[in-house]
Design an enzyme around this catalytic site. Structure first.
Site, PDB file in Angstrom:
ATOM      1  N   ASN A  82       0.811  -1.215   0.000  1.00 21.84           N
ATOM      2  CA  ASN A  82       0.000   0.000   0.000  1.00 21.84           C
ATOM      3  C   ASN A  82       0.847   1.270   0.000  1.00 21.84           C
ATOM      4  O   ASN A  82       0.386   2.313  -0.465  1.00 21.84           O
ATOM      5  CB  ASN A  82      -0.912  -0.034   1.241  1.00 21.84           C
ATOM      6  CG  ASN A  82      -1.514   1.315   1.539  1.00 21.84           C
ATOM      7  OD1 ASN A  82      -2.472   1.737   0.901  1.00 21.84           O
ATOM      8  ND2 ASN A  82      -0.933   2.028   2.505  1.00 21.84           N
ATOM      9  N   GLN A 141      -2.827  11.073 -15.146  1.00 26.45           N
ATOM     10  CA  GLN A 141      -3.272  12.306 -14.490  1.00 26.45           C
ATOM     11  C   GLN A 141      -2.248  13.407 -14.732  1.00 26.45           C
ATOM     12  O   GLN A 141      -1.056  13.198 -14.481  1.00 26.45           O
ATOM     13  CB  GLN A 141      -3.431  12.077 -12.973  1.00 26.45           C
ATOM     14  CG  GLN A 141      -3.682  13.327 -12.158  1.00 26.45           C
ATOM     15  CD  GLN A 141      -4.939  14.056 -12.587  1.00 26.45           C
ATOM     16  OE1 GLN A 141      -6.006  13.469 -12.715  1.00 26.45           O
ATOM     17  NE2 GLN A 141      -4.814  15.362 -12.843  1.00 26.45           N
ATOM     18  N   MET A 142      -2.728  14.536 -15.229  1.00 24.09           N
ATOM     19  CA  MET A 142      -1.799  15.656 -15.400  1.00 24.09           C
ATOM     20  C   MET A 142      -1.163  16.005 -14.067  1.00 24.09           C
ATOM     21  O   MET A 142      -1.803  15.925 -13.017  1.00 24.09           O
ATOM     22  CB  MET A 142      -2.489  16.865 -16.008  1.00 24.09           C
ATOM     23  CG  MET A 142      -3.579  17.464 -15.167  1.00 24.09           C
ATOM     24  SD  MET A 142      -4.494  18.764 -16.039  1.00 24.09           S
ATOM     25  CE  MET A 142      -3.214  19.977 -16.306  1.00 24.09           C
ATOM     26  N   TYR A 147       3.869   9.381 -10.953  1.00 25.08           N
ATOM     27  CA  TYR A 147       2.926   8.547 -10.179  1.00 25.08           C
ATOM     28  C   TYR A 147       2.097   7.652 -11.107  1.00 25.08           C
ATOM     29  O   TYR A 147       1.907   6.467 -10.846  1.00 25.08           O
ATOM     30  CB  TYR A 147       2.032   9.492  -9.382  1.00 25.08           C
ATOM     31  CG  TYR A 147       1.083   8.862  -8.392  1.00 25.08           C
ATOM     32  CD1 TYR A 147       1.453   8.670  -7.062  1.00 25.08           C
ATOM     33  CD2 TYR A 147      -0.212   8.507  -8.768  1.00 25.08           C
ATOM     34  CE1 TYR A 147       0.564   8.133  -6.141  1.00 25.08           C
ATOM     35  CE2 TYR A 147      -1.109   7.966  -7.855  1.00 25.08           C
ATOM     36  CZ  TYR A 147      -0.714   7.782  -6.536  1.00 25.08           C
ATOM     37  OH  TYR A 147      -1.607   7.251  -5.632  1.00 25.08           O
ATOM     38  N   TYR A 179     -10.219   8.880  -5.884  1.00 25.47           N
ATOM     39  CA  TYR A 179      -9.790   9.913  -4.928  1.00 25.47           C
ATOM     40  C   TYR A 179     -10.464   9.645  -3.578  1.00 25.47           C
ATOM     41  O   TYR A 179     -11.682   9.701  -3.453  1.00 25.47           O
ATOM     42  CB  TYR A 179     -10.123  11.311  -5.471  1.00 25.47           C
ATOM     43  CG  TYR A 179      -9.134  11.754  -6.533  1.00 25.47           C
ATOM     44  CD1 TYR A 179      -9.168  11.200  -7.815  1.00 25.47           C
ATOM     45  CD2 TYR A 179      -8.144  12.684  -6.239  1.00 25.47           C
ATOM     46  CE1 TYR A 179      -8.245  11.580  -8.778  1.00 25.47           C
ATOM     47  CE2 TYR A 179      -7.216  13.073  -7.206  1.00 25.47           C
ATOM     48  CZ  TYR A 179      -7.275  12.518  -8.467  1.00 25.47           C
ATOM     49  OH  TYR A 179      -6.353  12.889  -9.415  1.00 25.47           O
ATOM     50  N   ILE A 180      -9.623   9.332  -2.594  1.00 26.24           N
ATOM     51  CA  ILE A 180     -10.079   8.966  -1.250  1.00 26.24           C
ATOM     52  C   ILE A 180      -9.692  10.106  -0.301  1.00 26.24           C
ATOM     53  O   ILE A 180      -8.633  10.725  -0.481  1.00 26.24           O
ATOM     54  CB  ILE A 180      -9.399   7.641  -0.800  1.00 26.24           C
ATOM     55  CG1 ILE A 180      -9.541   6.547  -1.865  1.00 26.24           C
ATOM     56  CG2 ILE A 180      -9.964   7.174   0.545  1.00 26.24           C
ATOM     57  CD1 ILE A 180     -10.959   6.127  -2.224  1.00 26.24           C
TER      58      ILE A 180
HETATM   59  N1  CAA Z   1      -7.535  18.393 -13.710  1.00 26.42           N
HETATM   60  C1  CAA Z   1      -7.735  19.399 -14.571  1.00 26.42           C
HETATM   61  N2  CAA Z   1      -6.997  20.518 -14.588  1.00 26.42           N
HETATM   62  C2  CAA Z   1      -6.014  20.634 -13.696  1.00 26.42           C
HETATM   63  C3  CAA Z   1      -5.747  19.625 -12.749  1.00 26.42           C
HETATM   64  C4  CAA Z   1      -6.556  18.484 -12.783  1.00 26.42           C
HETATM   65  N3  CAA Z   1      -6.381  17.475 -11.921  1.00 26.42           N
HETATM   66  N4  CAA Z   1      -4.676  20.007 -12.004  1.00 26.42           N
HETATM   67  C5  CAA Z   1      -4.323  21.217 -12.454  1.00 26.42           C
HETATM   68  N5  CAA Z   1      -5.128  21.612 -13.462  1.00 26.42           N
HETATM   69  C6  CAA Z   1      -5.070  22.863 -14.194  1.00 26.42           C
HETATM   70  C7  CAA Z   1      -5.174  24.028 -13.250  1.00 26.42           C
HETATM   71  O1  CAA Z   1      -6.508  24.321 -12.917  1.00 26.42           O
HETATM   72  C8  CAA Z   1      -4.504  25.119 -14.062  1.00 26.42           C
HETATM   73  O2  CAA Z   1      -5.407  25.558 -15.062  1.00 26.42           O
HETATM   74  P1  CAA Z   1      -5.713  27.116 -15.202  1.00 26.42           P
HETATM   75  O3  CAA Z   1      -4.386  27.734 -15.520  1.00 26.42           O
HETATM   76  O4  CAA Z   1      -6.708  27.143 -16.325  1.00 26.42           O
HETATM   77  O5  CAA Z   1      -6.274  27.511 -13.870  1.00 26.42           O
HETATM   78  C9  CAA Z   1      -3.383  24.375 -14.779  1.00 26.42           C
HETATM   79  O6  CAA Z   1      -3.762  22.994 -14.788  1.00 26.42           O
HETATM   80  C10 CAA Z   1      -2.065  24.488 -14.065  1.00 26.42           C
HETATM   81  O7  CAA Z   1      -2.267  24.089 -12.724  1.00 26.42           O
HETATM   82  P2  CAA Z   1      -1.596  24.820 -11.503  1.00 26.42           P
HETATM   83  O8  CAA Z   1      -1.781  26.314 -11.576  1.00 26.42           O
HETATM   84  O9  CAA Z   1      -2.075  24.142 -10.263  1.00 26.42           O
HETATM   85  O10 CAA Z   1      -0.049  24.549 -11.807  1.00 26.42           O
HETATM   86  P3  CAA Z   1       1.072  24.280 -10.790  1.00 26.42           P
HETATM   87  O11 CAA Z   1       2.323  24.093 -11.584  1.00 26.42           O
HETATM   88  O12 CAA Z   1       1.052  25.270  -9.669  1.00 26.42           O
HETATM   89  O13 CAA Z   1       0.679  22.845 -10.113  1.00 26.42           O
HETATM   90  C11 CAA Z   1       0.035  20.568 -10.088  1.00 26.42           C
HETATM   91  C12 CAA Z   1       0.452  21.758 -10.955  1.00 26.42           C
HETATM   92  C13 CAA Z   1       1.182  20.203  -9.132  1.00 26.42           C
HETATM   93  C14 CAA Z   1      -0.169  19.410 -11.058  1.00 26.42           C
HETATM   94  C15 CAA Z   1      -1.207  20.868  -9.253  1.00 26.42           C
HETATM   95  O14 CAA Z   1      -2.192  21.451 -10.064  1.00 26.42           O
HETATM   96  C16 CAA Z   1      -1.809  19.630  -8.661  1.00 26.42           C
HETATM   97  O15 CAA Z   1      -1.341  19.161  -7.616  1.00 26.42           O
HETATM   98  N6  CAA Z   1      -2.841  19.045  -9.319  1.00 26.42           N
HETATM   99  C17 CAA Z   1      -3.487  17.842  -8.868  1.00 26.42           C
HETATM  100  C18 CAA Z   1      -2.803  16.610  -9.445  1.00 26.42           C
HETATM  101  C19 CAA Z   1      -3.530  15.399  -8.896  1.00 26.42           C
HETATM  102  O16 CAA Z   1      -4.668  15.113  -9.256  1.00 26.42           O
HETATM  103  N7  CAA Z   1      -2.860  14.665  -7.987  1.00 26.42           N
HETATM  104  C20 CAA Z   1      -3.484  13.557  -7.347  1.00 26.42           C
HETATM  105  C21 CAA Z   1      -3.001  13.482  -5.933  1.00 26.42           C
HETATM  106  S1  CAA Z   1      -3.915  12.301  -5.002  1.00 26.42           S
HETATM  107  C22 CAA Z   1      -3.322  10.834  -5.480  1.00 26.42           C
HETATM  108  O17 CAA Z   1      -2.375  10.708  -6.211  1.00 26.42           O
HETATM  109  C23 CAA Z   1      -4.037   9.631  -4.934  1.00 26.42           C
HETATM  110  C24 CAA Z   1      -4.647   8.837  -6.022  1.00 26.42           C
HETATM  111  O18 CAA Z   1      -4.120   7.752  -6.308  1.00 26.42           O
HETATM  112  C25 CAA Z   1      -5.874   9.290  -6.685  1.00 26.42           C
END
Ligand code: CAA
Length: 241
Positions: A82, A141-142, A147, A179-180
């Protein structure tokens, strides 16, 4: 005597729920953790589950950790891989370190851990390996090239090993949580979580760690003996494979 289960990253988040669910289902559980002594101590005090510290990205440490669990509790019959980390960044900003840390823990960690218990499972003709992958290993995932690559790799690992384990009564399965509501997901910028992610989940909410833990107890059970190489998806309808 009840079976012994090891849960990596088993003191926090989804892992803590898995450790507790397996304990409640009657298993003798060892919860591994890598860094947060304070959380691990609190987890142990609340649940009574013994905790063991080592880093799953370190092969030698995994060998020593499993040897300690086996001498104190017994041969490992169920392994839940995990433990996982995120180092999210858009790819153009991602550093080699962010790439390697995630691959080493989330993908190589499965090799490092499973390799320690596999021979014993083969010798005893029983085993359950349950790998916690992710929706983001299925759909990408963007911000998560590292990951998503690791979690997709976990699925390939699961399918290959399932074929090797089948003749020895070892099942190998994966669970892909969506997403949990854990610290990992709540670390996503609030705006992104509320405006981009939650609206994509048809059930309209984050999942609960216990909802993943129940998938694990099922796959660990004798009832799941015919299920191997499979991916159990639990994501609130966000993505269909
Ligand atoms: N879906 C759609 N659009 C997204 C997005 C997403 N998940 N994440 C970011 N964007 C968009 C933002 O809204 C932004 O768009 P605008 O300029 O139009 O507002 C653009 O992409 C750039 O994003 P940031 O301004 O946030 O850019 P940054 O460089 O500061 O950060 C990032 C980028 C680190 C990817 C941050 O956005 C982030 O952490 N995003 C979430 C990524 C994610 O989903 N991670 C999952 C973590 S949980 C996990 O991993 C557990 C699991 O197994 C599900």
């Amino acid at each position: 005597m009840s079976r012994v289960a090891v849960v990596t990253g088993g003191t926090r988040g989804i892992g803590a729920a898995i450790s507790v669910a397996l304990k409640n289902a009657g298993y003798r559980v060892a919860a591994n953790y890598a860094g947060n002594d304070e959380k691990a101590k609190a987890f142990h005090e609340t649940t009574g589950v013994p905790v063991f510290k080592w880093d799953v990205s370190d092969y030698a440490a995994c060998g020593e950790g499993i040897a300690k669990v086996e001498s104190e509790i017994g041969p490992v019959e169920i392994l839940v891989n995990n433990a996982g980390i995120t180092r999210d960044a858009m790819f153009h900003k991602m550093t080699p370190q962010q790439w390697h840390e995630v691959i080493n823990t989330n993908l190589t960690g499965l090799f490092n851990m499973t390799h320690q218990v596999w021979t014993g499972m083969r010798d005893r003709s029983f085993g359950r390996i349950i790998n916690i992958s992710s929706i983001n290993g299925q759909k990408g995932q963007m911000g998560q090239a590292n990951y998503s690559a690791a979690k997709a790799g976990d699925l390939g690992f699961t399918k290959a090993l399932a074929q090797e384990g089948a003749a020895k009564n070892i099942t190998v399965n994966a669970i892909c949580p969506g997403y949990i509501g854990t610290e990992m997901v709540l670390a996503v910028p609030e705006k992104v979580l509320n405006e981009r992610i939650i609206p994509q989940i048809p059930v309209g909410r984050l999942g609960e760690p216990e909802e993943i833990a129940r998938c694990v107890t099922f796959l660990a059970s004798d009832d799941a003996g015919f299920i191997t190489g499979s991916t159990l998806t639990a994501n609130g309808g966000q993505f269909f494979v």
